[in-house]
Scaffold this active site. Structure first.
Site, PDB file in Angstrom:
ATOM      1  N   LYS A  39     -27.088 -23.087  -8.631  1.00 19.26           N
ATOM      2  CA  LYS A  39     -26.748 -22.055  -9.609  1.00 19.26           C
ATOM      3  C   LYS A  39     -25.745 -22.568 -10.631  1.00 19.26           C
ATOM      4  CE  LYS A  39     -26.878 -18.876  -5.675  1.00 19.26           C
ATOM      5  NZ  LYS A  39     -26.490 -19.870  -4.656  1.00 19.26           N
ATOM      6  N   VAL A  62     -20.403 -23.918  -7.903  1.00 24.68           N
ATOM      7  CA  VAL A  62     -19.057 -23.389  -7.687  1.00 24.68           C
ATOM      8  C   VAL A  62     -18.642 -23.391  -6.210  1.00 24.68           C
ATOM      9  CG1 VAL A  62     -19.655 -20.943  -7.380  1.00 24.68           C
ATOM     10  CG2 VAL A  62     -17.499 -21.566  -8.515  1.00 24.68           C
ATOM     11  N   TYR A  63     -19.566 -23.599  -5.300  1.00 25.39           N
ATOM     12  CA  TYR A  63     -19.221 -23.626  -3.879  1.00 25.39           C
ATOM     13  C   TYR A  63     -18.363 -24.861  -3.596  1.00 25.39           C
ATOM     14  CZ  TYR A  63     -22.993 -20.177  -3.133  1.00 25.39           C
ATOM     15  OH  TYR A  63     -23.816 -19.074  -3.172  1.00 25.39           O
ATOM     16  N   SER A  64     -17.111 -24.619  -3.227  1.00 26.50           N
ATOM     17  CA  SER A  64     -16.152 -25.697  -2.956  1.00 26.50           C
ATOM     18  C   SER A  64     -16.075 -26.689  -4.117  1.00 26.50           C
ATOM     19  CB  SER A  64     -16.506 -26.424  -1.649  1.00 26.50           C
ATOM     20  OG  SER A  64     -16.286 -25.589  -0.539  1.00 26.50           O
ATOM     21  N   ASP A  65     -16.142 -26.155  -5.343  1.00 24.86           N
ATOM     22  CA  ASP A  65     -16.006 -26.984  -6.553  1.00 24.86           C
ATOM     23  C   ASP A  65     -16.984 -28.162  -6.566  1.00 24.86           C
ATOM     24  OD1 ASP A  65     -13.927 -25.402  -7.536  1.00 24.86           O
ATOM     25  OD2 ASP A  65     -12.402 -26.561  -6.484  1.00 24.86           O
TER      26      ASP A  65
END
Length: 352
Positions: free
Chosen positions: A86, A60-63
């Protein structure tokens, strides 16, 4: 750099982990940082040179861009470094684009493997609790990924104590791969993890990886009582993680940090990290930086030794009140406390 066993597993990880939420700067993550591939390559190189052997990211970090940047920026062979990522958060608008269902876990793992340019993930962590998917389904999917060789170890993140114990119990009953670690928020700004999560880690043999050990920069020394924070500081905007429930206590803690830092000729951030690295149960603290200077400073915390008196001052100024049933146990059952509960109750037992 000190290397520590990750829970009861045989994996050894460095006391400092490189965090990559700052890699990319896309969407909501732009408030944290926007490190590009060249900057990421410098940071990874600096971390490896300091002895760091674990890099932590998330889909999910920066998609997904953070994972892609890690792959592009890695200056060494893949098998020379440990990579953790994750799954759980929303990665799209579809009804199955979030959560811990078999569908989302398997799909998320395959996508992370592609972005990371690898055929295995060293530590695959469920990013958050999913109260609508049966834990049996989640754990079976993770176990299948381990059996397939796509994942080597699994961990949890942001679970409550009872949720963690339920997962461990199911894994034991069904002979599934169990979590070896939990990634949690823990710092001098908020020591809530000491109520349940640190004791369960000691009792169940789980490693603890700490995210945001500087409380989103609140413990860096730049946030002081009566002093205006520098322009561009994260907490001057809409970023509210972690929340601050007692601002006076935070300022009191930072005052002590700054004083101790001055005595050592180091930054308040280094003192904050060194305190946490030395806490019982903590395996590794995850540091991420917007720039090379921040990272270089944070990495030095691995070599900072605080005296017992300095640790006590920090313990005292940041101490939490005992909640029920902890205050009752400290008062009435302190003759038969074990190692797990003593992590919290030890300072409150006379004679210890």
């Amino acid at each position: 750099m000190e290397y520590r066993q990750l829970g009861s597993s045989g994996l050894r990880v460095s006391a400092i982990t490189l965090g990559t939420m700052t890699f990319g700067g896309k969407g909501w993550a732009a408030a944290v940082g926007a490190v590009d591939v060249d900057g990421a390559r410098r940071q990874i190189t600096m971390a490896l040179d300091a002895g760091v052997n674990l890099i932590d990211t998330a889909d999910v970090y920066s998609d997904g861009l953070s994972e892609e940047i890690v792959a592009k920026a890695l200056p060494v062979a893949r098998d020379e470094v440990l990579i953790a990522t994750k799954v759980r958060m929303s990665m799209g608008d579809g009804p199955n684009d979030a959560g811990l269902s078999r569908h989302h876990i398997v799909r998320g793992c395959e996508a992370s493997l592609r972005r990371l340019g690898t055929d295995y993930i060293d530590l695959y962590q469920v990013h958050e609790w999913d109260g609508q998917t049966p834990l049996d389904e989640t754990l079976q999917a993770l176990d299948d990924l381990v059996s397939a060789g796509k994942v080597r170890y699994i961990g949890a993140s942001n679970y409550a104590g009872w949720q963690l114990m339920k997962a461990l119990g199911i894994a034991e009953r069904r002979h599934l791969t169990r979590f070896v670690s939990q990634q949690i928020y823990y710092s001098l700004q908020a020591r809530d993890a000491e109520y349940e999560l640190v004791p369960v880690a000691i009792d169940q043999g789980l490693g603890i990886l700490v995210w945001s050990p500087l409380a989103g920069g609140l413990l860096s020394g730049k946030y002081r009582r009566g002093v205006e924070a520098p322009a561009g500081s994260r907490h001057l905007g809409d970023w509210d993680e972690p929340p601050v429930h007692d601002q006076d206590k935070l300022y009191d803690t930072v005052d002590v940090l700054v004083e101790i830092a001055g005595a050592h000729g180091v930054s308040a951030a280094q003192v904050s990290l060194a305190w946490l690295i030395g806490r019982v149960g903590v395996t590794s603290v995850i540091v991420g930086a917007r720039n090379d200077e921040q990272l270089a400073d944070n990495l030095k915390a691995a070599d900072l030794v605080l005296s017992a008196d300095e640790r006590k001052r920090l313990d005292d100024v940041s101490a939490m009140p005992l909640l029920y049933p902890h205050w009752h146990q400290a008062k009435t059952s302190n003759d038969r406390l074990g190692a797990a509960e003593l992590t919290l109750l030890g300072p409150h037992v006379p004679g210890r």
